[in-house]
Design a protein around this motif. Structure first.
Motif, PDB file in Angstrom:
ATOM      1  N   SER A  27      44.529  28.191  32.056  1.00 56.78           N
ATOM      2  CA  SER A  27      45.768  28.715  32.609  1.00 56.78           C
ATOM      3  C   SER A  27      45.817  28.471  34.104  1.00 56.78           C
ATOM      4  CB  SER A  27      45.853  30.220  32.336  1.00 56.78           C
ATOM      5  OG  SER A  27      46.959  30.764  32.990  1.00 56.78           O
ATOM      6  N   PRO A  28      46.743  27.612  34.573  1.00 54.86           N
ATOM      7  CA  PRO A  28      46.842  27.386  36.007  1.00 54.86           C
ATOM      8  C   PRO A  28      47.270  28.650  36.741  1.00 54.86           C
ATOM      9  CG  PRO A  28      48.611  26.259  34.833  1.00 54.86           C
ATOM     10  CD  PRO A  28      47.701  26.841  33.809  1.00 54.86           C
ATOM     11  N   ALA A  29      47.923  29.553  36.021  1.00 53.14           N
ATOM     12  CA  ALA A  29      48.369  30.786  36.652  1.00 53.14           C
ATOM     13  C   ALA A  29      47.219  31.748  36.905  1.00 53.14           C
ATOM     14  CB  ALA A  29      49.412  31.461  35.763  1.00 53.14           C
ATOM     15  N   PHE A  30      46.074  31.495  36.294  1.00 60.99           N
ATOM     16  CA  PHE A  30      44.941  32.413  36.386  1.00 60.99           C
ATOM     17  C   PHE A  30      44.565  32.699  37.829  1.00 60.99           C
ATOM     18  CE2 PHE A  30      40.262  32.958  36.573  1.00 60.99           C
ATOM     19  CZ  PHE A  30      40.210  34.207  36.004  1.00 60.99           C
ATOM     20  N   ALA A  31      44.322  31.666  38.599  1.00 56.15           N
ATOM     21  CA  ALA A  31      43.877  31.852  39.980  1.00 56.15           C
ATOM     22  C   ALA A  31      44.985  32.459  40.840  1.00 56.15           C
ATOM     23  CB  ALA A  31      43.430  30.522  40.563  1.00 56.15           C
ATOM     24  N   GLN A  32      46.232  32.209  40.506  1.00 59.37           N
ATOM     25  CA  GLN A  32      47.336  32.654  41.332  1.00 59.37           C
ATOM     26  C   GLN A  32      47.761  34.094  41.039  1.00 59.37           C
ATOM     27  OE1 GLN A  32      50.285  29.777  40.380  1.00 59.37           O
ATOM     28  NE2 GLN A  32      49.197  28.098  41.354  1.00 59.37           N
ATOM     29  N   THR A  33      47.526  34.585  39.851  1.00 58.71           N
ATOM     30  CA  THR A  33      48.098  35.862  39.468  1.00 58.71           C
ATOM     31  C   THR A  33      47.097  37.000  39.378  1.00 58.71           C
ATOM     32  OG1 THR A  33      47.872  35.351  37.143  1.00 58.71           O
ATOM     33  CG2 THR A  33      49.972  34.799  38.171  1.00 58.71           C
ATOM     34  N   LEU A  34      45.835  36.715  39.349  1.00 61.48           N
ATOM     35  CA  LEU A  34      44.853  37.784  39.191  1.00 61.48           C
ATOM     36  C   LEU A  34      44.232  38.164  40.525  1.00 61.48           C
ATOM     37  CD1 LEU A  34      42.882  36.879  35.948  1.00 61.48           C
ATOM     38  CD2 LEU A  34      44.555  38.678  36.276  1.00 61.48           C
ATOM     39  N   ARG A  35      44.212  39.449  40.750  1.00 64.43           N
ATOM     40  CA  ARG A  35      43.505  39.959  41.928  1.00 64.43           C
ATOM     41  C   ARG A  35      42.004  39.855  41.653  1.00 64.43           C
ATOM     42  NH1 ARG A  35      45.749  45.614  41.497  1.00 64.43           N
ATOM     43  NH2 ARG A  35      46.309  44.854  39.446  1.00 64.43           N
ATOM     44  N   PRO A  36      41.191  39.713  42.681  1.00 64.03           N
ATOM     45  CA  PRO A  36      39.733  39.565  42.466  1.00 64.03           C
ATOM     46  C   PRO A  36      39.122  40.707  41.672  1.00 64.03           C
ATOM     47  CG  PRO A  36      40.305  39.096  44.747  1.00 64.03           C
ATOM     48  CD  PRO A  36      41.561  39.594  44.082  1.00 64.03           C
ATOM     49  N   GLU A  37      39.582  41.935  41.891  1.00 67.74           N
ATOM     50  CA  GLU A  37      38.995  43.077  41.179  1.00 67.74           C
ATOM     51  C   GLU A  37      39.326  43.046  39.691  1.00 67.74           C
ATOM     52  OE1 GLU A  37      42.780  44.681  43.254  1.00 67.74           O
ATOM     53  OE2 GLU A  37      41.157  43.294  43.737  1.00 67.74           O
ATOM     54  N   MET A  38      40.306  42.249  39.317  1.00 66.83           N
ATOM     55  CA  MET A  38      40.633  42.077  37.907  1.00 66.83           C
ATOM     56  C   MET A  38      40.067  40.757  37.388  1.00 66.83           C
ATOM     57  SD  MET A  38      44.296  42.461  36.081  1.00 66.83           S
ATOM     58  CE  MET A  38      44.416  44.116  36.708  1.00 66.83           C
ATOM     59  N   GLY A  39      40.113  39.722  38.195  1.00 68.82           N
ATOM     60  CA  GLY A  39      39.648  38.400  37.777  1.00 68.82           C
ATOM     61  C   GLY A  39      38.160  38.352  37.507  1.00 68.82           C
ATOM     62  N   LYS A  40      37.377  39.040  38.337  1.00 68.75           N
ATOM     63  CA  LYS A  40      35.920  38.999  38.172  1.00 68.75           C
ATOM     64  C   LYS A  40      35.477  39.559  36.821  1.00 68.75           C
ATOM     65  CE  LYS A  40      31.609  40.099  40.573  1.00 68.75           C
ATOM     66  NZ  LYS A  40      30.897  39.149  39.787  1.00 68.75           N
ATOM     67  N   PRO A  41      35.951  40.755  36.406  1.00 63.25           N
ATOM     68  CA  PRO A  41      35.526  41.242  35.083  1.00 63.25           C
ATOM     69  C   PRO A  41      36.011  40.346  33.933  1.00 63.25           C
ATOM     70  CG  PRO A  41      36.767  42.943  36.254  1.00 63.25           C
ATOM     71  CD  PRO A  41      36.706  41.764  37.142  1.00 63.25           C
ATOM     72  N   LEU A  42      37.195  39.742  34.094  1.00 66.42           N
ATOM     73  CA  LEU A  42      37.682  38.864  33.024  1.00 66.42           C
ATOM     74  C   LEU A  42      36.869  37.580  32.943  1.00 66.42           C
ATOM     75  CD1 LEU A  42      41.557  39.305  33.146  1.00 66.42           C
ATOM     76  CD2 LEU A  42      39.928  40.240  31.492  1.00 66.42           C
ATOM     77  N   GLN A  43      36.463  37.057  34.069  1.00 66.18           N
ATOM     78  CA  GLN A  43      35.592  35.871  34.046  1.00 66.18           C
ATOM     79  C   GLN A  43      34.237  36.222  33.436  1.00 66.18           C
ATOM     80  OE1 GLN A  43      35.812  34.595  38.165  1.00 66.18           O
ATOM     81  NE2 GLN A  43      37.173  32.923  37.597  1.00 66.18           N
ATOM     82  N   THR A  44      33.730  37.402  33.775  1.00 67.19           N
ATOM     83  CA  THR A  44      32.472  37.854  33.172  1.00 67.19           C
ATOM     84  C   THR A  44      32.643  38.032  31.660  1.00 67.19           C
ATOM     85  OG1 THR A  44      31.862  38.967  35.236  1.00 67.19           O
ATOM     86  CG2 THR A  44      30.677  39.632  33.239  1.00 67.19           C
TER      87      THR A  44
END
Length: 191
Positions: A27-44
């Motif tokens: 998803s190209p929108a992934f990096a643009q739409t997720l805040r780090p505090e949300m993106g980090k747990p989802l990547q984990t």
């Protein structure tokens, strides 16, 4: 453990990992739409799914969900990741709820793939009525898998749709009990 159940679990794990891999990184929108505090747990969570640690992945999805004040894209990505983690963990009800939450935003091919996964998950969990419902929905969504058609035919043959259940465990218990009754009867006749 028999080899067919091992293959089934392996296919389920591979499907969940593949689904997770396409959910975020594709998803190209992934990096643009997720805040780090949300993106980090989802990547984990995605990494945990690839490692087949689905329950831990679900915990990470809940961690991302707890961030609060989500926008529509963040909610969408959380639910997609929850589908992959829950499917791998065998929590089909959770996967189905997450699917329903994002159903309107999925492409036709994604819907078909996810509905198929949910139908098969319910079948594996021996929730045959739900497997029948989701299998029928699979074809309404445009699916054409021979395996799902075979599953539905088998369920129909066993009259699952008319309220019957597949009473395998109950039948085995009854047969075992009947065997003991017959043995007792035979012993009492000979004495």
């Amino acid at each position: 453990m028999n080899s067919s159940s091992s293959r089934g679990r392996l296919r389920g794990a591979m499907g969940a990992a593949l689904l997770a891999a396409t959910l975020l990184t594709g998803s190209p929108a992934f990096a643009q739409t997720l805040r780090p505090e949300m993106g980090k747990p989802l990547q984990t969570a995605q990494e945990l799914i690839k490692a087949q640690r689905y329950r831990e992945a679900l915990a990470k999805v809940r961690e991302a969900e707890a961030v609060g004040a989500r926008n529509a894209e963040e909610t969408f990505l959380i639910e997609r990741m929850r589908i992959a983690a829950a499917s791998g963990a065998g929590d089909v009800d959770t996967a189905a709820r997450s699917f329903e939450a994002i159903n309107g935003r999925l492409s036709g091919a994604e819907k078909v793939r996810m509905v198929e996964s949910i139908a098969v998950g319910y079948y594996r969990a021996q929730q045959y009525q739900k497997a029948m419902q989701w299998g029928q929905r699979y074809f309404r969504e445009g699916g054409n898998s021979g395996a799902i058609r075979t599953m539905l035919n088998e369920l129909a043959r066993l009259k699952v749709g008319s309220g019957w259940r597949l009473p395998v465990d109950a039948l085995m218990k009854a047969l075992t009990g009947l065997r003991f009754v017959l043995l007792a009867l035979r012993v009492s006749l000979h004495t």
